[in-house]
Motif scaffolding. Structure first.
Motif, mmCIF file in Angstrom:
data_model
loop_
_atom_site.group_PDB
_atom_site.id
_atom_site.type_symbol
_atom_site.label_atom_id
_atom_site.label_comp_id
_atom_site.label_asym_id
_atom_site.label_seq_id
_atom_site.Cartn_x
_atom_site.Cartn_y
_atom_site.Cartn_z
ATOM 1 N N ASN A 1 0.851 -1.181 0.000
ATOM 2 C CA ASN A 1 0.000 0.000 0.000
ATOM 3 C C ASN A 1 0.890 1.236 0.000
ATOM 4 O O ASN A 1 1.782 1.359 0.833
ATOM 5 C CB ASN A 1 -0.910 0.016 1.227
ATOM 6 N N ASP A 2 0.647 2.118 -0.965
ATOM 7 C CA ASP A 2 1.423 3.346 -1.073
ATOM 8 C C ASP A 2 0.539 4.392 -1.726
ATOM 9 O O ASP A 2 -0.684 4.267 -1.689
ATOM 10 C CB ASP A 2 2.705 3.093 -1.877
ATOM 11 N N ARG A 3 1.133 5.371 -2.336
ATOM 12 C CA ARG A 3 0.365 6.457 -2.953
ATOM 13 C C ARG A 3 0.875 6.723 -4.362
ATOM 14 O O ARG A 3 2.066 6.584 -4.638
ATOM 15 C CB ARG A 3 0.470 7.725 -2.119
ATOM 16 N N GLU B 1 -1.678 11.940 -4.609
ATOM 17 C CA GLU B 1 -2.461 12.002 -3.376
ATOM 18 C C GLU B 1 -3.364 10.781 -3.195
ATOM 19 O O GLU B 1 -4.009 10.631 -2.163
ATOM 20 C CB GLU B 1 -3.319 13.276 -3.362
ATOM 21 N N ALA C 1 -4.447 6.871 -2.665
ATOM 22 C CA ALA C 1 -3.981 5.593 -2.123
ATOM 23 C C ALA C 1 -3.946 4.573 -3.264
ATOM 24 O O ALA C 1 -4.784 4.605 -4.168
ATOM 25 C CB ALA C 1 -4.917 5.121 -1.019
ATOM 26 N N TYR C 2 -2.938 3.700 -3.233
ATOM 27 C CA TYR C 2 -2.786 2.732 -4.328
ATOM 28 C C TYR C 2 -2.211 1.428 -3.783
ATOM 29 O O TYR C 2 -1.363 1.444 -2.889
ATOM 30 C CB TYR C 2 -1.852 3.305 -5.415
#
Length: 166
Positions: free
Chosen positions: A123-125, A128, A130-131
């Motif tokens: 989980n990261d970005r 802006e 979330a991905y």
């Protein structure tokens, strides 16, 4: 005579065109996953430890203490496993390579194909947003040169023109 000549020459023409396309760069086994990264992001446990051959455009390279990570915007691959850039891609993924990777050899914006195994997600970005990034433990990677991307495309074309004789 003309119809029999066409029947004789047509198969040779098809074989000649097929010979123009280079072979895939990585051999795939029957268990190699054939789904895009965005599908893996939505249900990662279903695909854990699957082998993949994915490619796309390099977004960034990060060198860490004992490995390097390449963020890639995924594109579909052609029969030679060259990425086919499209408008929005097929999601993003992270390719993990052992040791240090010289970012000069993996420049941002270049097309790359990797072969490896899905090791989970992160989980990261992206900006802006979330991905969820699928993470591929990479055992091989290939950055495509402009010449390689052009090769295998037929130089044969059909056209209609007007000529002037003086």
């Amino acid at each position: 005579m003309t119809a029999s000549a066409i029947r004789l020459l047509a198969p040779m023409f098809v074989v000649t065109l097929a010979a123009c396309a280079p072979a895939p760069i990585y051999k795939t086994a029957g268990n190699t996953l054939n789904v895009p990264p965005q599908q893996v992001s939505s249900s990662p446990q279903r695909y854990l430890n699957s082998d993949v051959v994915w490619g796309g455009r390099i977004v960034s390279v990060s060198n860490l203490a004992d490995h390097s990570e390449i963020e890639i915007l995924a594109y579909p691959l052609d029969n030679s496993q060259r990425p086919k850039p499209s408008d929005n891609g097929n999601g993003r993924f992270i390719a993990v390579l052992p040791g240090y990777v010289e970012s000069f050899n993996y420049p941002s914006g270049s097309l790359v194909t990797v072969s490896g195994r899905l090791a989970g997600t992160r989980n990261d970005r992206v900006g802006e947003a979330a991905y969820v990034f699928p993470v591929v433990t990479t055992n091989a990677s290939h950055v495509w040169t402009a010449a390689e991307l052009r090769s295998g495309k037929s130089n044969f074309s059909f056209g209609v023109g007007v000529g002037v004789i003086r």
